[in-house]
Design an enzyme around this catalytic site. Structure first.
Site, PDB file in Angstrom:
ATOM      1  N   ARG A   5       0.836  -1.211   0.000  1.00 13.51           N
ATOM      2  CA  ARG A   5       0.000   0.000   0.000  1.00 13.51           C
ATOM      3  C   ARG A   5       0.871   1.262   0.000  1.00 13.51           C
ATOM      4  O   ARG A   5       0.512   2.277   0.603  1.00 13.51           O
ATOM      5  CB  ARG A   5      -0.961   0.022   1.204  1.00 13.51           C
ATOM      6  CG  ARG A   5      -1.953  -1.139   1.271  1.00 13.51           C
ATOM      7  CD  ARG A   5      -2.910  -1.104   0.098  1.00 13.51           C
ATOM      8  NE  ARG A   5      -4.032  -2.012   0.258  1.00 13.51           N
ATOM      9  CZ  ARG A   5      -4.063  -3.267  -0.212  1.00 13.51           C
ATOM     10  NH1 ARG A   5      -3.033  -3.778  -0.864  1.00 13.51           N
ATOM     11  NH2 ARG A   5      -5.148  -4.013  -0.049  1.00 13.51           N
ATOM     12  N   SER A  36     -10.961  -1.332   2.682  1.00 15.33           N
ATOM     13  CA  SER A  36     -10.287  -1.394   3.987  1.00 15.33           C
ATOM     14  C   SER A  36      -9.969   0.021   4.447  1.00 15.33           C
ATOM     15  O   SER A  36      -9.306   0.761   3.725  1.00 15.33           O
ATOM     16  CB  SER A  36      -8.965  -2.155   3.881  1.00 15.33           C
ATOM     17  OG  SER A  36      -9.165  -3.448   3.383  1.00 15.33           O
ATOM     18  N   GLU A  75      -5.599   3.390   5.765  1.00 16.40           N
ATOM     19  CA  GLU A  75      -5.163   3.074   4.409  1.00 16.40           C
ATOM     20  C   GLU A  75      -5.770   4.097   3.443  1.00 16.40           C
ATOM     21  O   GLU A  75      -5.192   4.444   2.428  1.00 16.40           O
ATOM     22  CB  GLU A  75      -5.631   1.647   4.071  1.00 16.40           C
ATOM     23  CG  GLU A  75      -5.045   1.082   2.799  1.00 16.40           C
ATOM     24  CD  GLU A  75      -6.083   0.878   1.728  1.00 16.40           C
ATOM     25  OE1 GLU A  75      -6.745   1.881   1.355  1.00 16.40           O
ATOM     26  OE2 GLU A  75      -6.229  -0.250   1.251  1.00 16.40           O
TER      27      GLU A  75
HETATM   28  P1  FAD Z   1      -9.207   7.881  -5.847  1.00 15.99           P
HETATM   29  O1  FAD Z   1      -9.944   7.508  -4.619  1.00 15.99           O
HETATM   30  O2  FAD Z   1      -9.860   8.804  -6.790  1.00 15.99           O
HETATM   31  O3  FAD Z   1      -7.790   8.484  -5.445  1.00 15.99           O
HETATM   32  C1  FAD Z   1      -6.962   7.796  -4.518  1.00 15.99           C
HETATM   33  C2  FAD Z   1      -5.680   8.636  -4.318  1.00 15.99           C
HETATM   34  O4  FAD Z   1      -4.949   8.687  -5.535  1.00 15.99           O
HETATM   35  C3  FAD Z   1      -5.963  10.081  -3.935  1.00 15.99           C
HETATM   36  O5  FAD Z   1      -4.920  10.510  -3.104  1.00 15.99           O
HETATM   37  C4  FAD Z   1      -5.927  10.813  -5.274  1.00 15.99           C
HETATM   38  O6  FAD Z   1      -5.587  12.166  -5.144  1.00 15.99           O
HETATM   39  C5  FAD Z   1      -4.837  10.048  -6.006  1.00 15.99           C
HETATM   40  N1  FAD Z   1      -5.027   9.969  -7.462  1.00 15.99           N
HETATM   41  C6  FAD Z   1      -6.112   9.462  -8.121  1.00 15.99           C
HETATM   42  N2  FAD Z   1      -5.884   9.468  -9.445  1.00 15.99           N
HETATM   43  C7  FAD Z   1      -4.652   9.970  -9.626  1.00 15.99           C
HETATM   44  C8  FAD Z   1      -3.845  10.236 -10.775  1.00 15.99           C
HETATM   45  N3  FAD Z   1      -4.267   9.976 -12.017  1.00 15.99           N
HETATM   46  N4  FAD Z   1      -2.621  10.770 -10.584  1.00 15.99           N
HETATM   47  C9  FAD Z   1      -2.175  11.069  -9.348  1.00 15.99           C
HETATM   48  N5  FAD Z   1      -2.885  10.846  -8.226  1.00 15.99           N
HETATM   49  C10 FAD Z   1      -4.104  10.310  -8.370  1.00 15.99           C
HETATM   50  N6  FAD Z   1      -7.551  -1.321  -2.845  1.00 15.99           N
HETATM   51  C11 FAD Z   1      -6.661  -2.333  -2.933  1.00 15.99           C
HETATM   52  O7  FAD Z   1      -5.446  -2.093  -3.049  1.00 15.99           O
HETATM   53  N7  FAD Z   1      -7.061  -3.628  -2.868  1.00 15.99           N
HETATM   54  C12 FAD Z   1      -8.350  -3.977  -2.730  1.00 15.99           C
HETATM   55  O8  FAD Z   1      -8.667  -5.161  -2.684  1.00 15.99           O
HETATM   56  C13 FAD Z   1      -9.317  -2.933  -2.646  1.00 15.99           C
HETATM   57  N8  FAD Z   1     -10.623  -3.219  -2.483  1.00 15.99           N
HETATM   58  C14 FAD Z   1     -11.536  -2.225  -2.392  1.00 15.99           C
HETATM   59  C15 FAD Z   1     -12.888  -2.551  -2.244  1.00 15.99           C
HETATM   60  C16 FAD Z   1     -13.853  -1.561  -2.148  1.00 15.99           C
HETATM   61  C17 FAD Z   1     -15.306  -1.952  -1.980  1.00 15.99           C
HETATM   62  C18 FAD Z   1     -13.467  -0.190  -2.230  1.00 15.99           C
HETATM   63  C19 FAD Z   1     -14.500   0.879  -2.178  1.00 15.99           C
HETATM   64  C20 FAD Z   1     -12.124   0.148  -2.368  1.00 15.99           C
HETATM   65  C21 FAD Z   1     -11.144  -0.853  -2.435  1.00 15.99           C
HETATM   66  N9  FAD Z   1      -9.779  -0.573  -2.587  1.00 15.99           N
HETATM   67  C22 FAD Z   1      -8.860  -1.592  -2.704  1.00 15.99           C
HETATM   68  C23 FAD Z   1      -9.313   0.829  -2.604  1.00 15.99           C
HETATM   69  C24 FAD Z   1      -9.397   1.498  -3.995  1.00 15.99           C
HETATM   70  O9  FAD Z   1     -10.261   0.805  -4.847  1.00 15.99           O
HETATM   71  C25 FAD Z   1      -8.025   1.594  -4.654  1.00 15.99           C
HETATM   72  O10 FAD Z   1      -7.124   2.310  -3.834  1.00 15.99           O
HETATM   73  C26 FAD Z   1      -8.101   2.280  -6.017  1.00 15.99           C
HETATM   74  O11 FAD Z   1      -6.859   2.191  -6.677  1.00 15.99           O
HETATM   75  C27 FAD Z   1      -8.499   3.753  -5.914  1.00 15.99           C
HETATM   76  O12 FAD Z   1      -8.761   4.217  -7.220  1.00 15.99           O
HETATM   77  P2  FAD Z   1      -9.594   5.544  -7.457  1.00 15.99           P
HETATM   78  O13 FAD Z   1      -9.487   5.872  -8.902  1.00 15.99           O
HETATM   79  O14 FAD Z   1     -10.948   5.424  -6.917  1.00 15.99           O
HETATM   80  O15 FAD Z   1      -8.728   6.569  -6.600  1.00 15.99           O
HETATM   81  N1  EPU Z   2     -10.956 -11.172   9.488  1.00 17.23           N
HETATM   82  C1  EPU Z   2     -11.683 -11.282  10.655  1.00 17.23           C
HETATM   83  N2  EPU Z   2     -12.713 -10.416  10.839  1.00 17.23           N
HETATM   84  C2  EPU Z   2     -13.053  -9.472   9.955  1.00 17.23           C
HETATM   85  C3  EPU Z   2     -12.295  -9.361   8.758  1.00 17.23           C
HETATM   86  C4  EPU Z   2     -11.247 -10.221   8.544  1.00 17.23           C
HETATM   87  O1  EPU Z   2     -11.401 -12.133  11.494  1.00 17.23           O
HETATM   88  O2  EPU Z   2     -14.013  -8.747  10.194  1.00 17.23           O
HETATM   89  C5  EPU Z   2      -9.880 -12.134   9.235  1.00 17.23           C
HETATM   90  C6  EPU Z   2     -10.332 -13.144   8.162  1.00 17.23           C
HETATM   91  O3  EPU Z   2     -11.011 -14.206   8.745  1.00 17.23           O
HETATM   92  C7  EPU Z   2      -9.039 -13.594   7.538  1.00 17.23           C
HETATM   93  C8  EPU Z   2      -8.170 -12.351   7.676  1.00 17.23           C
HETATM   94  O4  EPU Z   2      -8.767 -11.499   8.633  1.00 17.23           O
HETATM   95  O5  EPU Z   2      -8.474 -14.614   8.288  1.00 17.23           O
HETATM   96  C9  EPU Z   2      -7.962 -11.623   6.356  1.00 17.23           C
HETATM   97  O6  EPU Z   2      -9.209 -11.204   5.832  1.00 17.23           O
HETATM   98  P1  EPU Z   2      -9.434 -10.924   4.270  1.00 17.23           P
HETATM   99  O7  EPU Z   2      -8.994 -12.092   3.475  1.00 17.23           O
HETATM  100  O8  EPU Z   2     -10.821 -10.435   4.099  1.00 17.23           O
HETATM  101  O9  EPU Z   2      -8.397  -9.776   3.931  1.00 17.23           O
HETATM  102  P2  EPU Z   2      -7.969  -8.461   4.695  1.00 17.23           P
HETATM  103  O10 EPU Z   2      -6.587  -8.662   5.231  1.00 17.23           O
HETATM  104  O11 EPU Z   2      -9.003  -8.021   5.666  1.00 17.23           O
HETATM  105  C10 EPU Z   2      -6.782  -7.434   2.626  1.00 17.23           C
HETATM  106  C11 EPU Z   2      -6.765  -6.135   1.899  1.00 17.23           C
HETATM  107  C12 EPU Z   2      -7.955  -6.060   0.976  1.00 17.23           C
HETATM  108  C13 EPU Z   2      -7.882  -7.188  -0.028  1.00 17.23           C
HETATM  109  C14 EPU Z   2      -7.893  -8.514   0.737  1.00 17.23           C
HETATM  110  C15 EPU Z   2      -7.707  -9.700  -0.170  1.00 17.23           C
HETATM  111  C16 EPU Z   2      -5.602  -4.541   3.283  1.00 17.23           C
HETATM  112  C17 EPU Z   2      -5.701  -3.366   4.183  1.00 17.23           C
HETATM  113  N3  EPU Z   2      -6.756  -5.033   2.830  1.00 17.23           N
HETATM  114  O12 EPU Z   2      -7.918  -7.426   3.478  1.00 17.23           O
HETATM  115  O13 EPU Z   2      -7.892  -4.811   0.278  1.00 17.23           O
HETATM  116  O14 EPU Z   2      -8.966  -7.152  -0.917  1.00 17.23           O
HETATM  117  O15 EPU Z   2      -6.807  -8.509   1.707  1.00 17.23           O
HETATM  118  O16 EPU Z   2      -6.379  -9.787  -0.564  1.00 17.23           O
HETATM  119  O17 EPU Z   2      -4.505  -5.002   2.998  1.00 17.23           O
HETATM  120  C18 EPU Z   2      -8.555  -2.529   0.338  1.00 17.23           C
HETATM  121  O18 EPU Z   2      -7.349  -2.235   0.301  1.00 17.23           O
HETATM  122  O19 EPU Z   2      -9.440  -1.658   0.340  1.00 17.23           O
HETATM  123  C19 EPU Z   2      -8.954  -3.921   0.373  1.00 17.23           C
HETATM  124  C20 EPU Z   2     -10.224  -4.317   0.422  1.00 17.23           C
END
Ligand code: FAD
Ligand code: EPU
Length: 338
Positions: free
Chosen positions: A164, A238, A334
């Site tokens: 991240r 997250s 995050e």
């Molecule tokens: P924004 O929210 O628009 O911007 C994020 C940051 O980047 C801000 O600081 C913004 O100023 C900057 N920025 C945006 N575009 C640019 C650009 N073109 N140039 C320079 N800076 C820029 N993230 C994960 O890593 N793994 C996951 O599994 C994951 N799961 C998610 C699930 C859900 C339901 C949600 C809502 C979010 C999740 N995220 C996850 C977080 C998010 O989707 C990612 O961080 C994604 O890359 C953000 O993209 P965005 O275009 O919406 O960025």
């Molecule tokens: N867990 C709990 N309780 C909860 C949530 C999770 O006990 O309420 C435990 C689960 O049982 C599991 C462990 O935590 O054993 C990990 O959970 P999960 O697989 O859901 O992943 P996470 O660590 O909670 C991370 C990323 C996610 C990404 C998933 C899958 C971060 C901060 N988050 O979540 O990214 O999708 O792994 O790889 O690293 C995001 O960045 O927005 C995001 C959703």
């Protein structure tokens, strides 16, 4: 270029927070962005760059300019017998790019299916999920300098990707706007099904020889089962990072909390599942006013409707304090708090 005044950002962030941008511009080409950066003295203004708004928490109005990046286009820029270099412009929806690569049979992005947001934001925090990070297929990116509109490129190494993390959250913060990303993808996909949940999901579907499409479908099924859809319930995924603590501290905690969830991280460190820590503090599914920790994933804070950024920050702080008190671990956001 159409610079609008006094624009609501409510539909432009997945938390659904109502904040106002004094000025707003939607950018569709790199050239337009270069003109904006070279002529408008942006370095001296309060700026917010937005893609899909899925990783920001707005706690105030933006008394300056919001620049939404909507530059579209996906193309192949080079190929060999084994690899293909795909360039995606920053305004492409991330999941659309993933689906494009799968349709063409190019491996590497399938584990990152269904992550919300746009391509341009993906390098910011080196998006990651299900055993894969952006840095695994990232080749280079192109960015425009906010100070003078010049175009720069950054290699994988120069981006200094971490969990991240990237240079764009550190030294280069606020200095560049990413306009395109080039990925090196595999024409003979090597699947990564190491994440336990993917294996379980494939087994449920009786798939023994998965394709990249099967892995993508498995990831989509897992994500849909526990992550709230921002179109239904405001959230930014997250809210906190999974903390990395010294393995010695983890071992001590494990004696007191045998169920604690941790994974090997950098040498001597263990990454702890913050969702588990938060759940153990009693927050999972708990609602406080218009906000709460999600019922299926305690790491995801949600807006039940009408929450302000400050309300969400206040909940986040209370959660942080309870985790610190119970486990001695300081969890950090995050999400980008604006
Ligand atoms: P924004 O929210 O628009 O911007 C994020 C940051 O980047 C801000 O600081 C913004 O100023 C900057 N920025 C945006 N575009 C640019 C650009 N073109 N140039 C320079 N800076 C820029 N993230 C994960 O890593 N793994 C996951 O599994 C994951 N799961 C998610 C699930 C859900 C339901 C949600 C809502 C979010 C999740 N995220 C996850 C977080 C998010 O989707 C990612 O961080 C994604 O890359 C953000 O993209 P965005 O275009 O919406 O960025
Ligand atoms: N867990 C709990 N309780 C909860 C949530 C999770 O006990 O309420 C435990 C689960 O049982 C599991 C462990 O935590 O054993 C990990 O959970 P999960 O697989 O859901 O992943 P996470 O660590 O909670 C991370 C990323 C996610 C990404 C998933 C899958 C971060 C901060 N988050 O979540 O990214 O999708 O792994 O790889 O690293 C995001 O960045 O927005 C995001 C959703």
């Amino acid at each position: 270029m159409n610079i609008q005044q006094h624009v609501s950002l409510k539909t432009l962030n997945t938390f659904g927070i109502d904040a106002i941008a004094s000025e707003f511009v939607d950018i569709h080409t790199k050239e337009e962005l270069m003109v904006l950066c070279s002529n408008f003295n942006l370095a001296e203004r309060n700026l917010l760059v937005l893609g899909g708004g899925s990783n920001v928490l707005l706690t105030r109005n933006v008394a300056g300019m919001v620049i939404k990046i909507s530059i579209k286009g996906i193309s192949i820029v080079d190929e060999t017998n084994d690899h293909v270099w795909v360039k995606a412009n920053a305004g492409e929806v991330w999941h659309d790019l993933v689906l494009w690569t799968i349709a063409h049979g190019y491996g590497g992005l399938e584990n990152l299916s269904l992550i919300p947001g746009c391509v341009g934001a993906a390098p910011m925090q080196n998006i990651g999920a299900y055993g894969v990070e952006l840095k695994n297929t990232f080749h280079e990116l192109e960015a425009v300098a906010i100070s003078d509109g010049t175009v720069h490129s950054f290699t994988n190494e120069q981006c200094r990707f971490g969990y991240r993390e990237s240079i764009f959250k550190q030294e280069a913060k606020g200095k560049y706007i990413i306009t395109a990303v080039v990925f090196k993808l595999n024409k003979h996909p090597q699947l990564n099904t190491s994440y336990g949940a993917i294996q379980q999901q494939l087994a449920v579907s009786n798939i023994t020889r998965p394709t990249i499409k099967d892995v993508s479908d498995a990831v989509i099924a897992i994500r849909s089962s526990k992550l709230p859809n921002p179109k239904v319930l405001g959230n930014a995924g997250s809210f906190f990072k999974n903390p990395e603590i010294p393995t010695s501290q983890f071992e001590t905690l494990k004696q007191q909390f045998p169920e604690i969830v941790g994974y090997p991280a950098a040498a001597g460190f263990t990454k702890v599942a913050a969702g588990w820590l938060i759940e153990q503090c009693g927050w999972k599914g708990k609602r406080v006013g218009n906000t709460g920790a999600h019922k299926d994933q305690a790491l995801v804070l949600v807006n039940y409707g009408g929450a302000t950024g400050d309300e969400i920050i206040s909940l986040a702080k209370t959660i942080q304090e309870s985790v610190l008190q119970k486990f001695g671990i300081n969890i950090q956001p995050e999400v980008n708090v604006i």
